[in-house]
Scaffold this motif. Structure first.
Motif, PDB file in Angstrom:
ATOM      1  N   GLY A 257      97.023  15.431  83.663  1.00 41.51           N
ATOM      2  CA  GLY A 257      95.947  15.274  84.055  1.00 41.51           C
ATOM      3  C   GLY A 257      96.292  13.962  85.293  1.00 41.51           C
ATOM      4  N   LEU A 258      95.012  14.445  86.379  1.00 43.63           N
ATOM      5  CA  LEU A 258      94.822  13.166  87.623  1.00 43.63           C
ATOM      6  C   LEU A 258      95.151  12.163  87.307  1.00 43.63           C
ATOM      7  CD1 LEU A 258      91.992  14.898  89.657  1.00 43.63           C
ATOM      8  CD2 LEU A 258      94.669  15.098  90.236  1.00 43.63           C
ATOM      9  N   GLY A 259      95.371  11.737  86.375  1.00 43.50           N
ATOM     10  CA  GLY A 259      95.543  10.420  86.350  1.00 43.50           C
ATOM     11  C   GLY A 259      96.712   9.234  85.903  1.00 43.50           C
ATOM     12  N   LEU A 260      97.686  10.802  86.136  1.00 39.45           N
ATOM     13  CA  LEU A 260      99.060  10.487  86.048  1.00 39.45           C
ATOM     14  C   LEU A 260      99.563  11.315  87.055  1.00 39.45           C
ATOM     15  CD1 LEU A 260     100.331  11.185  82.191  1.00 39.45           C
ATOM     16  CD2 LEU A 260     101.270   9.112  83.697  1.00 39.45           C
ATOM     17  N   ALA A 261      98.846  11.580  88.608  1.00 36.47           N
ATOM     18  CA  ALA A 261      99.620  12.421  89.374  1.00 36.47           C
ATOM     19  C   ALA A 261      99.854  11.248  90.800  1.00 36.47           C
ATOM     20  CB  ALA A 261      98.363  13.314  89.399  1.00 36.47           C
TER      21      ALA A 261
END
Ligand SMILES: NC(=O)c1ccc[n+]([C@@H]2O[C@H](COP(=O)([O-])OP(=O)(O)OC[C@H]3O[C@@H](n4cnc5c(N)ncnc54)[C@H](O)[C@@H]3O)[C@@H](O)[C@H]2O)c1
Ligand SMILES: O=C(O)C[C@@H](O)C(=O)O
Ligand SMILES: [K+]
Ligand SMILES: [Mn+2]
Length: 355
Positions: A257-261
């Motif tokens: 997800g975006l929390g890891l990108a």
């Protein structure tokens, strides 16, 4: 002693929350490594600033930023300010003014449980998207004619210059050669008969200088399918500005997800500062609640370390992230945990101190 002077633009929404944790990690590194020091100079620019001052950043903002080694950005965008204003007057202004024409966006699965893909597909997702970051669909060329009239016409013109297309494709070939990986170009030459036919030609042309690099060329629609059905086929990917924007959110979805990108906006010539940021936006839906995952912004800090030749620290940060991801309950809710943004950052810093 290496000193890295960082301009910090926390920005809007969850921007300040996640950037605070990234700075925490950089400070922990500074404490452990007598050879590195960071200075942080914060700029209050963003949508709140716009609502008070009528501008996203000061008029001399670019000149002031030019003096720094790097820019560390959270995100911009918030209800009350049109998104095209927050993007064009800050984020894109910086990317363009500092000729940050390379956007490096790693799509790497750090823990097998993080992918929604089932079965064998997706167990080994590890590729780098190199997004053209200066022109293409983001050239800003266009017009809005006969506004509000029945004959209203809107133009948004993609601009693909020889120089701009060649340099990003060459950068990607160099990266593939250096790391001994395949290179995949993603375009759309069937429908976009000028821009993408040109892109494909340049990809082939430059490729003649790199006979050692194995290449693939996909249409963006099929490539989107392969991202999901067979992501392991990708190693280094080069694509245009807009396609790269969209494909990297898709890539993020495959890897946690975006929390890891994370993303790095690079000026390879180092004539201007490069900018490091999570690829997500200001996430107004979760802002101010301690729910934001700070790992994307910490990962982008590790890209900064790589860029300044501190690859060992860059690797260490990712190793810690891999360890941290083994305990889901200690992560933020987007990854199934109960921890707050700050708790994740504190734990990360503790783990780093114990390394
Ligand atoms: N680089 C940037 O500054 C940037 C990038 C993208 C969007 N934006 C702006 O951000 C605003 C919101 O846009 P959006 O909602 O389309 O995209 P977004 O990336 O802000 O959020 C999309 C979804 O992902 C979630 N999410 C994002 N980051 C997260 C994180 N760190 N931890 C947990 N969940 C996270 C959000 O809660 C939301 O559900 C808009 O104003 C847009 O223009 C800015
Ligand atoms: O480049 C953009 O469109 C802004 C944002 O969506 C991003 O991915 O950086
Ligand atoms: K961002
Ligand atoms: Mn995006």
């Amino acid at each position: 002693m290496k000193e890295i002077n960082i301009a910090v633009i926390p920005g809007d929404g969850i921007g300040p929350e996640v950037i605070g944790e990234g700075i925490k990690i950089l400070k922990a590194i500074e404490e452990k490594d007598p050879e590195i020091s960071f200075s942080f100079t914060e700029f209050p620019w963003g949508c709140e600033y716009y609502l008070q001052q009528g501008k996203m950043m000061d008029a001399d903002g670019i000149d002031r930023l030019a003096k720094f080694d790097a820019i560390y950005l959270g995100a911009v965008g918030y209800p009350g300010v049109p998104d095209h204003i927050s993007l064009w007057d800050l984020l894109l202004k910086i990317r363009k003014s500092f000729d940050q024409y390379v956007n490096l966006r790693p799509i790497t699965l750090l823990h097998p449980e993080l992918t929604p893909l089932k079965g064998k597909s997706g167990s080994d997702i590890d590729f780098l998207v190199i997004r053209e970051n200066s022109e293409g669909e983001y050239a800003g060329a266009g017009d809005w004619l006969y506004k509000g009239k029945p004959e209203e016409v809107v133009l948004q013109t993609g601009v693909f210059s020889r120089k701009g297309t060649e340099r990003i494709i060459r950068y990607a070939y160099e990266e593939a050669r250096k790391s001994n990986r395949t290179l995949t170009s993603i375009s759309k030459g069937n429908a976009l008969q000028y821009s993408m036919v040109f892109w494909d030609e340049v990809f082939e042309e430059v490729g003649r200088e790199y006979p050692d690099v194995e290449t693939y060329s996909y249409l963006v629609d099929a490539a989107s399918l392969y991202f999901v059905t067979d992501p392991e086929r990708f190693e280094v990917v080069v694509t245009s500005n807009l396609f790269g924007d969209i494909l990297t959110d898709l890539g993020a979805a495959l890897t946690g997800g975006l929390g890891l990108a994370a993303g790095a906006n690079i000026n390879p010539e180092r004539k201007y500062p490069s900018m490091f940021e999570p690829i997500h936006g200001s996430a107004p839906d979760i802002a101010g609640k301690g729910l934001a995952n700070p790992l994307a912004s910490i990962w982008s800090a590790s890209q900064m370390l790589d860029f300044f030749g501190e690859e060992e620290w860059g690797r260490t940060v990712l190793d810690i992230m891999r360890d941290l991801l083994k305990e889901p309950e200690l992560l933020t809710p987007d990854l199934g945990g109960k921890a707050t943004t700050q708790e994740v950052g504190d734990r990360f810093a503790d783990m780093l101190k114990r390394k």
